[in-house]
Design a protein around this motif. Structure first.
Motif, PDB file in Angstrom:
ATOM      1  N   UNK A  47       0.838  -1.206   0.000  1.00 31.28           N
ATOM      2  CA  UNK A  47       0.000   0.000   0.000  1.00 31.28           C
ATOM      3  C   UNK A  47       0.874   1.256   0.000  1.00 31.28           C
ATOM      4  N   UNK A  50       2.731   1.493  -3.319  1.00 34.71           N
ATOM      5  CA  UNK A  50       1.748   1.830  -4.358  1.00 34.71           C
ATOM      6  C   UNK A  50       1.368   3.304  -4.301  1.00 34.71           C
ATOM      7  N   UNK A  51       1.131   3.804  -3.073  1.00 39.23           N
ATOM      8  CA  UNK A  51       0.741   5.215  -2.923  1.00 39.23           C
ATOM      9  C   UNK A  51       1.876   6.131  -3.375  1.00 39.23           C
ATOM     10  N   UNK A  54       2.056   6.058  -7.181  1.00 40.09           N
ATOM     11  CA  UNK A  54       0.981   6.854  -7.779  1.00 40.09           C
ATOM     12  C   UNK A  54       1.285   8.339  -7.626  1.00 40.09           C
TER      13      UNK A  54
ATOM     14  N   UNK B 322      -5.511   5.822  -5.581  1.00 41.95           N
ATOM     15  CA  UNK B 322      -4.600   6.241  -4.508  1.00 41.95           C
ATOM     16  C   UNK B 322      -3.370   5.338  -4.384  1.00 41.95           C
ATOM     17  N   UNK B 323      -3.570   4.032  -4.430  1.00 43.46           N
ATOM     18  CA  UNK B 323      -2.422   3.147  -4.177  1.00 43.46           C
ATOM     19  C   UNK B 323      -2.080   2.242  -5.357  1.00 43.46           C
TER      20      UNK B 323
END
Lengths: 114, 342
Positions: A47, A50-51, A54, B322-323
């Motif tokens: 997470x 990934x954040x 992004x 978001x992720x």
């Protein structure tokens, strides 16, 4: 095979443990200290990475290479390893340059395995 | 074809509790043992794994063996046999444990299928660490009888194909093998999206049928009589189903009944009776007016626990933004496993 790379990585001064997780948080290999919940940390790492990925894309920074979470008692470094993320836990005071180089080498080896 | 069936079926439930011979007809043994018999009679090489021999009487076991089924008590022995593995196993963690035990022993390119106790998607999520590393050759699908095997109603199998978002839990050839197996036993084969199969095949199909009928009723009334925009109908349907699902998840059926307040709901829903043909609404109002006293009491005492009402698909899009897709997918898989696996 990946476990062997992680064990080698863990010999670097200041590294407390390491793991490889899929981009979806699936634990592929783990050499973390016994008190760490690998499944949970893997999910959180995916997470967080990934954040960051992004965010980097949104700002126009291009592909994300590394993320670091710096805490009072230690650091968590994450680097892209192809289909996975290489996660390393370190002590608070470490030679970051050395760890980054070591992680980069390990990530290249891991990428070749996927 | 080599087929392994796990679980003979709870004959006490079928014969004594459900009275299937009188109610539906057919003859014992019902369940997994009947599936095994039918596959064997169709000419397949079938092994039935059942560790609890007491689940059936000796005469029923004789019927199974007379049909040519090999009976074993060891799941691993059955695992080594089949190219198709069908789990007719109890609801809950035990099914996941059995499949985690057998997966490393099944022959190459085997397909493992759920029946009524687990969704193929949740089964896939639960096995994913092994499926993505050690056993990439193994497929996950469904061989859902969608009725009790042994009753005349069992004329079909529901097989899980690609998911609605295009993921292949099993290869095309593995799915085709299941279709072939169903047809060879004289059954119709329905290949449906793997994430939909349980909803139309499991016992929950009772809920699906009644809820779908309500959705379609509102669709007709909203479209033809009230003439509201289609978007509004869809949003109200989403709101209704999501609210009910969320409340069941946090507060159980009793909490759901308490939160929805049947007395109030009867008054409101009665005003939606706009056509003579709304027989489903008539039936629903009748049921709500005559709620079981025990359920009423349980609902009165129920706790409505904190519930986050979400628009699930919109939330998924937001998390992906978001992720990222992969991390979001991982979070969704883990939440599904937590909800359904234990």
């Amino acid at each position: 095979m990946i476990d062997r790379i992680l064990l080698e990585l863990n010999k670097t001064e200041g590294i407390k443990g390491s793991m490889v997780v899929g981009k979806d948080g699936l634990v592929i290999a783990s050499q973390l200290p016994g008190n760490v919940d690998a499944e949970l940390v893997g999910a959180m790492a995916s997470a967080a990475f990934g954040a960051a990925e992004r965010t980097a894309a949104e700002i126009g920074m291009g592909n994300l290479e590394q993320t670091m979470i710096e805490g009072e008692h230690g650091k968590t470094l994450m680097v892209d390893a192809g289909e996975g993320i290489l996660v390393v836990l370190t002590d608070a005071k470490v030679n970051l340059g050395l760890i980054r180089i070591t992680m980069k080498r390990a990530a290249e080896k891991i990428k070749a395995m996927f | 074809m080599k087929v392994s069936v796990y679980g003979a079926g709870n004959q006490n439930l079928y014969i004594n509790q459900l009275n299937l011979p009188e109610k539906f007809g057919g003859e014992p043994p019902y369940g997994g043992s009947r599936m095994a018999i039918e596959f064997a009679k169709a000419g397949h090489d079938v092994v039935l794994a059942e560790p609890n021999k007491d689940i059936m009487s000796d005469d029923l076991w004789k019927k199974v063996e007379d049909a040519g089924v090999k009976v074993v008590s060891d799941d691993i022995e059955a695992a080594k046999h089949g190219e198709v593995h069908i789990l007719f196993t109890p609801f809950g963690k035990i099914t996941f444990n059995i499949v985690k035990t057998i997966i490393e022993h099944v022959p190459e390119n085997s397909v493992i299928c759920n029946t009524c106790t687990v969704s193929p998607v949740v089964l896939y999520y639960s096995l994913e660490p092994i499926l993505r590393t050690k056993r990439k050759d193994v497929g996950i699908s469904s061989m859902h009888p969608a009725a009790v095997p042994g009753t005349p109603q069992h004329g079909h199998y529901v097989i899980g194909g690609k998911t609605t978002d295009g993921r292949e839990l099993a290869s095309e050839s593995q799915i085709n093998k299941l279709v072939e197996l169903a047809k060879s036993a004289g059954k119709e084969a329905y290949v449906v999206p793997a994430d939909v199969s349980s909803v139309v095949a499991d016992m929950g199909s009772l809920v699906t049928a009644v809820a779908l009928s309500g959705v379609l009723d509102y669709y007709t009334v909203g479209n033809k009589i009230i003439k509201v925009p289609k978007k509004m109908i869809e949003q109200q349907v989403i709101m209704t189903l999501q609210t009910m699902a969320s409340l069941v998840e946090t507060s159980g059926i009793e909490g759901l009944v308490k939160a929805l307040n049947p007395e109030l709901l009867i008054k409101t829903a009665s005003s939606m009776k706009l056509l003579d043909m709304q027989k489903d609404l008539d039936a629903a109002l009748e049921i709500l007016k005559n709620l079981d006293e025990t359920l009423k009491k349980e609902a009165e005492n129920a706790e409505i626990k904190p519930t986050t009402l979400v628009a699930a698909q919109s939330l998924v899009k937001e998390i992906k933004t978001l992720i990222g897709g992969a991390a979001a997918e991982g979070a969704i898989k883990r939440s599904a496993r937590k909800l359904f696996e234990h």
